[in-house]
Design a protein around this motif. Structure first.
Motif, PDB file in Angstrom:
ATOM      1  N   LEU A 243       0.829  -1.205   0.000  1.00 37.34           N
ATOM      2  CA  LEU A 243       0.000   0.000   0.000  1.00 37.34           C
ATOM      3  C   LEU A 243       0.868   1.262   0.000  1.00 37.34           C
ATOM      4  O   LEU A 243       0.546   2.251  -0.670  1.00 37.34           O
ATOM      5  CB  LEU A 243      -0.934  -0.006   1.212  1.00 37.34           C
ATOM      6  N   ASP A 244       1.967   1.226   0.759  1.00 32.17           N
ATOM      7  CA  ASP A 244       2.869   2.381   0.760  1.00 32.17           C
ATOM      8  C   ASP A 244       3.471   2.603  -0.619  1.00 32.17           C
ATOM      9  O   ASP A 244       3.586   3.751  -1.092  1.00 32.17           O
ATOM     10  CB  ASP A 244       3.975   2.173   1.795  1.00 32.17           C
ATOM     11  N   PHE A 245       3.876   1.505  -1.281  1.00 30.41           N
ATOM     12  CA  PHE A 245       4.406   1.625  -2.636  1.00 30.41           C
ATOM     13  C   PHE A 245       3.361   2.250  -3.560  1.00 30.41           C
ATOM     14  O   PHE A 245       3.679   3.127  -4.374  1.00 30.41           O
ATOM     15  CB  PHE A 245       4.814   0.252  -3.183  1.00 30.41           C
ATOM     16  N   ALA A 246       2.118   1.771  -3.453  1.00 34.45           N
ATOM     17  CA  ALA A 246       1.064   2.297  -4.320  1.00 34.45           C
ATOM     18  C   ALA A 246       0.834   3.786  -4.055  1.00 34.45           C
ATOM     19  O   ALA A 246       0.639   4.573  -4.985  1.00 34.45           O
ATOM     20  CB  ALA A 246      -0.225   1.508  -4.099  1.00 34.45           C
ATOM     21  N   ARG A 247       0.859   4.193  -2.777  1.00 34.35           N
ATOM     22  CA  ARG A 247       0.645   5.616  -2.451  1.00 34.35           C
ATOM     23  C   ARG A 247       1.806   6.473  -2.965  1.00 34.35           C
ATOM     24  O   ARG A 247       1.602   7.591  -3.444  1.00 34.35           O
ATOM     25  CB  ARG A 247       0.490   5.774  -0.944  1.00 34.35           C
ATOM     26  N   VAL A 248       3.025   5.953  -2.828  1.00 32.53           N
ATOM     27  CA  VAL A 248       4.190   6.693  -3.321  1.00 32.53           C
ATOM     28  C   VAL A 248       4.096   6.871  -4.829  1.00 32.53           C
ATOM     29  O   VAL A 248       4.315   7.961  -5.369  1.00 32.53           O
ATOM     30  CB  VAL A 248       5.493   5.967  -2.934  1.00 32.53           C
ATOM     31  N   ASP A 249       3.773   5.784  -5.537  1.00 32.81           N
ATOM     32  CA  ASP A 249       3.686   5.858  -6.997  1.00 32.81           C
ATOM     33  C   ASP A 249       2.591   6.811  -7.445  1.00 32.81           C
ATOM     34  O   ASP A 249       2.717   7.477  -8.475  1.00 32.81           O
ATOM     35  CB  ASP A 249       3.429   4.466  -7.579  1.00 32.81           C
TER      36      ASP A 249
END
Length: 409
Positions: A243-249
């Motif tokens: 989820l953090d990766f998705a938010r960063v992207d």
């Protein structure tokens, strides 16, 4: 081009009329001189195409063209001149310009025909140039776009040298876009493959032990329950990282940026992480100089430090030390281990998602710890650097730059 020919027509017509008027004025001047000295008498002989007579009027008009009932064109002028018999008379001269007007019209039609042919030829030539220089390359470019698929990105590279010079910059930009899209697609595939691989293991473990508990409900299996809980926790952590990766992207990572005192921040992180390996994790002595405050999200910094500490504990056997240092434009938080270190050639690679270095062979891990720390530091306008620890091992550094401008949460 049409405007140019229109101007040419106007200039040509004006020149012809001006020349005709000049000849008429010369004729009038010659008749006036002849009448004064008696060399010319009125009426003029027929067949000359010129008529002259005295008229009793004081009205003088400039030369004008009229068309008679029989279709002939006359240029008429009136010039004040004393006649031999009467005073204050006006000499009216009528010059037949029918042939001159017809010749001018014929020349004008010829010029129009030449201009029309030139326009048609230029249009045909321009059409050919546009077809070969623009339409055909655009159709080829459209065909290449239609052939593109996710798996073939980067394989349909156009040769700029084969394209018209005006089209080469577009082709080069298209090739560069293909390359970037292909790299992004490959990263996405590796990411999906890594996620599937990492999620499969805890799900399989949970499923096996859950089935065993269902088959033997009467037996107390604390070890199996503990394993299920551990794998469920690991699964939750993986999903949180995803989820953090998705938010960063997507640029939607929420940050609570505040002023933080570096040494106090590091001490709190040490107290929270010490339970992972009390006999291996240590805190470096405090620095002598006062360190400036940093602007960051405290929870995200703790998340980064936790990822670096877990990475150091997993891939090294010796002590792991937390420390802080200052430099000319910022503050650095250190996580130093006594392991084999990370080769310089692999330091950029290990910051990618699901990427692991050669020194990690044989050690269980997801390859996400350094990647998420790297992305979080970039979101906080900091950076994750990899160096060599004194005496050997890796020195993982969270570097925060200090400036007058505070970060926007």
């Amino acid at each position: 081009m049409v405007a140019g020919y229109s101007l040419l027509f106007a200039v040509s017509r004006g020149f012809v009329e001006s020349e005709r008027l000049d000849r008429h004025q010369l004729l009038v001047a010659a008749l006036s001189d002849g009448l004064r000295d008696g060399r010319v008498t009125l009426p003029l002989p027929p067949g000359l195409g010129v008529k002259a007579e005295w008229i009793k009027t004081r009205l003088v008009v400039p030369p004008q063209t009229i068309r008679s009932a029989d279709g002939r064109v006359w240029l008429i002028s009136r010039t004040p001149l004393d006649s031999p018999s009467q005073q204050a008379s006006v000499l009216e001269v009528r010059q037949d310009i029918t042939a001159s007007v017809a010749r001018s019209q014929r020349d004008l039609l010829l010029l129009i025909a030449v201009a029309g042919g030139s326009v048609l030829f230029t249009s045909a030539l321009l059409r050919l140039v546009i077809w070969r220089g623009l339409i055909q390359p655009l159709r080829g470019f459209t065909h290449e776009l239609e052939q593109l698929e996710a798996d073939s990105l980067g394989s349909h590279v156009l040769n700029p040298a084969e394209q018209p010079s005006e089209f080469r910059s577009i082709v080069e930009a298209f090739n560069q876009l293909q390359t970037r899209l292909a790299e992004a697609w490959q990263r996405e595939r590796r990411f999906v493959d890594g996620v599937a691989h990492e999620l499969r293991t805890p799900i399989t473990v949970i499923s096996i032990h859950a089935q065993r508990l269902q088959a033997e409900p009467s037996q107390n299996s604390p070890a199996a329950v503990a394993l299920i809980a551990a794998e469920a926790k690991r699964l939750g952590e993986l999903i949180s990282v995803m989820l953090d990766f998705a938010r960063v992207d997507a640029g939607r990572l929420a940050l609570a940026v505040i002023e933080l005192e570096p040494e106090a921040l590091l001490l709190r992180a040490f107290e929270r992480l010490q339970g992972l390996a009390p006999d291996r994790l240590s805190l470096a002595p405090p620095v002598q100089d006062d360190l400036p405050l940093i602007h960051a999200d405290a929870d995200r910094v703790h998340q980064c430090l936790a990822a670096l500490v877990e990475n150091a504990l997993r891939y090294s056997d010796g002590a792991v030390q937390l420390g802080v240092s200052g430099y000319s434009t910022g503050v650095t938080l250190h996580v130093r281990d006594q392991g084999p270190g990370i080769p310089v050639a692999e330091r950029n690679q290990v910051l990618e998602r699901f990427a692991r270095g050669r020194t990690a062979t044989g050690t269980q891990g997801s390859g996400l710890g350094l990647a998420i720390a790297h992305d979080l530091m970039r979101a906080m306008q900091g950076e994750l650097l990899i160096g060599d620890a004194p005496g050997g091992g890796a020195d993982l550094q969270l570097r925060f730059k200090i400036s007058d401008r505070q970060l926007v949460p």
